[in-house]
Design an enzyme around this catalytic site. Structure first.
Site, PDB file in Angstrom:
ATOM      1  N   LYS A  20       0.850  -1.190   0.000  1.00 37.48           N
ATOM      2  CA  LYS A  20       0.000   0.000   0.000  1.00 37.48           C
ATOM      3  C   LYS A  20       0.887   1.242   0.000  1.00 37.48           C
ATOM      4  O   LYS A  20       2.080   1.181   0.273  1.00 37.48           O
ATOM      5  CB  LYS A  20      -0.918   0.010   1.229  1.00 37.48           C
ATOM      6  N   HIS A  70       1.892   6.679   2.882  1.00 34.47           N
ATOM      7  CA  HIS A  70       1.235   7.977   2.835  1.00 34.47           C
ATOM      8  C   HIS A  70       1.793   8.945   3.883  1.00 34.47           C
ATOM      9  O   HIS A  70       2.699   8.624   4.652  1.00 34.47           O
ATOM     10  CB  HIS A  70      -0.285   7.829   2.961  1.00 34.47           C
ATOM     11  N   HIS A  88       2.242   7.863   7.501  1.00 31.54           N
ATOM     12  CA  HIS A  88       3.418   7.039   7.779  1.00 31.54           C
ATOM     13  C   HIS A  88       4.674   7.898   7.864  1.00 31.54           C
ATOM     14  O   HIS A  88       5.559   7.658   8.687  1.00 31.54           O
ATOM     15  CB  HIS A  88       3.601   5.986   6.676  1.00 31.54           C
TER      16      HIS A  88
END
Length: 639
Positions: free
Chosen positions: A175, A178, A181
């Site tokens: 994933k 983003h 994070h």
């Protein structure tokens, strides 16, 4: 090493008292609870001031000490005595202040006190300050600002140290990495450095999102879109592509299930076919530890960790362990679930197991699912079990999760469940350090999807800025390496400029500026100080043996006053866990420092002794800036 360097002036109580005695200060250093003159130079001043005040006011010694504050406004002095805090009855504070200013004994440590309403302002003596502070900083070097004594479990300052286990960054495999994070990574690394500087044993965990139904969906996507060749070339990028493609198809099924759930329909039949069924089937195989399913999972996990390690290295971060949901043992999950059932915490609801917090005095936490209706574990159940595993493995004094404020309720639920399980002692050790959102990063960076993308884009943008000044660019030995460091610094400083909980807009053009309160400005200041030292060409031994009494310029004294405050700043940051506390100090310090370059010159001065003393001052200033940058997780550049 020169002979005078080998003799400590400040690193032991005996040496420090001998130094003070040579300056005309009485000894021994007065003692008060909560002080440490060997790690904080301002504590020397606090202790002597409090001791002098106790001779002229009828108050408990400790009360007097605690009425003294440090101030970050130089116009208010260096220390303040807040007279109402003396708790003296039947007196007017302003009159007491005036009386104290008249009666306070003179000291080589202080200039004359100033009565300012209900506060008594004290300034460090410009005569003795350079002679105390500069040896103090030289002898501590990179440890100046830290207090390793705070990490001991007992007051005797020996034996075992306190341990903090900190869980941060925590990206999901396949994933996007983003903005949440990124913030977790930056803040978590800072907190790790901060606790280590205060003597704690720190264990850094990266709790990967490497388990759960989304991994089942990735496995289904791999069958359809996976390429061995592309996986070898760019593992993280290709797995993300695969996930995006399969998730695009799956989103239509997800929408149908969501609409059915909102209208009160039973979604079991919808979830028993199509990609829902394939996804759930693969995850069930994972939970049952089927070899083929686990082999694919392990392969994706290993290659992802390998790439993450190299990206984190650019941020000066080395995790002690890459943990993850997958690492939580089935027996730990079973044991946690058994306790939940035994204590009546779980309820069955449409074949799922839930916790209804209304039944446990916490209605605002609503309802949480612990086991899905398909029988698989939820993230929450794995986290509950993970808390107990971490306790068993690490025996932490504090267990910190650095996660977005969007998960506030989730962690409140987790901590409450641990308490309900009969472990309030463990629950009290758990802490959620939250933070706000980064606004507009995706739209401004376009295709940025992975940590390496973010770092590459910031480095490239910084490289473009550097190339605009052809003369200075030509002087940089490794422009690509320096631009990478400066770009990363820019991103990190923008992230830490405000309070953690605040949202902030991602502004690439502003963060790359060499002017104002930016990362590149701090790096420019450090590089300039390094340049001064190179041109001065004094050895460390010469600097440490310089005659610091020659430093009389107001610019120097004002900056020394700020440099003395640095340990107080780090202590404050240790209480608030706010990186902006350090950053605000560094901006104030560097702006004030830069205003004096033309006044306090080192090169071209005829008097070599003055030149050497000034060089020593600049070297200590560089050390303070260096320590602050390192604490924030930033690599200082020298050119």
């Amino acid at each position: 090493m020169a002979a005078q360097e080998s003799v400590s002036q400040t690193t032991s109580a005996i040496a420090l008292e001998k130094k003070l005695q040579a300056l005309g200060v009485d000894f021994p250093i007065p003692s008060f609870k909560g002080t440490d003159a060997l790690t904080n130079p301002v504590d020397i001043y606090r202790c002597y001031l409090a001791d002098a005040l106790t001779t002229i006011v009828d108050c408990d010694r400790q009360v007097v000490y605690e009425a003294i504050q440090w101030t970050n406004q130089s116009s208010h002095g260096d220390l303040l005595l807040v007279v109402p805090r003396l708790r003296m009855k039947g007196v007017k504070p302003a009159e007491v202040t005036k009386d104290l200013s008249d009666k306070l004994p003179s000291s080589p440590l202080f200039a004359a006190p100033i009565a300012a309403g209900i506060q008594l302002q004290l300034r460090f003596s410009p005569t003795t300050l350079p002679q105390i502070l500069l040896p103090y900083i030289f002898e501590r070097g990179s440890s100046y600002g830290g207090n390793p004594r705070l990490g001991f479990k007992d007051s005797q300052l020996n034996g075992t140290r306190k341990r903090m286990v900190i869980d941060f960054s925590s990206p999901n495999i396949a994933k996007e990495f983003h903005a949440g994070h990124l913030r977790s990574t930056i803040i978590g690394a800072y907190l790790s450095n901060l606790y280590q500087s205060m003597g704690w044993d720190v264990v850094k965990l990266n709790y990967l999102g490497d388990w759960g139904k989304q991994f089942g969906l990735l496995a289904v996507g791999w069958k359809r879109f996976g390429s061995e060749e592309l996986l070898q070339q760019n593992p993280l990028g290709h797995l993300l592509d695969v996930y995006v493609k399969i998730n695009t198809i799956f989103s239509h099924e997800e929408k149908a299930v969501k609409e059915a759930r909102e209208t009160g329909q039973d979604t079991a039949e919808l979830e028993s076919r199509g990609l829902y069924a394939e996804r759930n089937d693969f995850f069930t195989r994972m939970e049952e530890r089927e070899p083929e399913a686990l082999a694919l999972w392990k392969r994706f996990r290993d290659v992802s960790i390998e790439r993450y390690i190299s990206a984190y290295a650019r941020l000066n971060i080395q995790f002690d362990e890459y943990w993850g949901e997958s690492q939580v043992q089935p027996r730990s999950i079973d044991r946690a679930e058994a306790i939940l059932i035994e204590k009546g915490i779980l309820k069955e609801d449409r074949n799922a197991l839930i916790v209804n917090f209304k039944d446990h005095g916490a209605p605002k936490l609503d309802v949480a699912v612990v086991r899905n209706r398909q029988g698989t574990s939820t993230y929450l159940l794995r986290d509950i079990a993970g808390v107990f595993e971490r306790e068993e493995k690490y025996q932490p004094d504090q267990l910190v999760y650095v996660v977005s404020s969007e998960q506030d309720v989730y962690f409140q639920r987790l901590f409450k469940i641990i308490e309900l399980m009969g472990r309030p002692d463990l629950s009290s050790k758990l802490q959620h350090v939250n933070f706000g959102k980064v606004l507009g990063m995706s739209s401004r960076l376009g295709t940025v999807r992975l940590l390496s993308d973010i770092l590459d884009d910031s480095g490239n943008a910084m490289h473009d800025v550097m190339k605009r000044n052809e003369t200075k660019y030509a002087q940089v030995e490794d422009p690509e390496g320096v631009s990478d460091t400066l770009g990363i610094t820019a991103v990190m400083v923008q992230d830490m400029s405000g309070k953690r909980i605040n949202n902030y807009p991602f502004d690439m053009s502003r963060m790359m500026s060499f002017e104002g309160d930016t990362g590149p400005y701090l790096q420019y200041t450090h590089a300039r100080l390094c340049s001064i030292m190179r041109k001065a060409a004094f050895t460390t031994a010469q600097l440490r043996s310089a005659d610091f009494s020659l430093l009389k310029e107001q610019h120097v004294i004002d900056n020394l006053r700020l440099m003395a405050q640095y340990p107080d700043v780090t202590q404050t940051a240790f209480k608030t866990l706010e990186p902006t506390t350090i950053l605000t100090y560094l901006f104030k310090f560097t702006h004030q420092l830069s205003s004096g370059y033309d006044v306090v010159k080192v090169v071209g001065i005829q008097d070599r002794a003055i030149s050497m003393a000034r060089a020593a001052y600049y070297e200590c200033a560089r050390q303070v800036l260096h320590n602050g940058l390192r604490l924030l997780g930033i690599t200082p550049v020298e050119r």
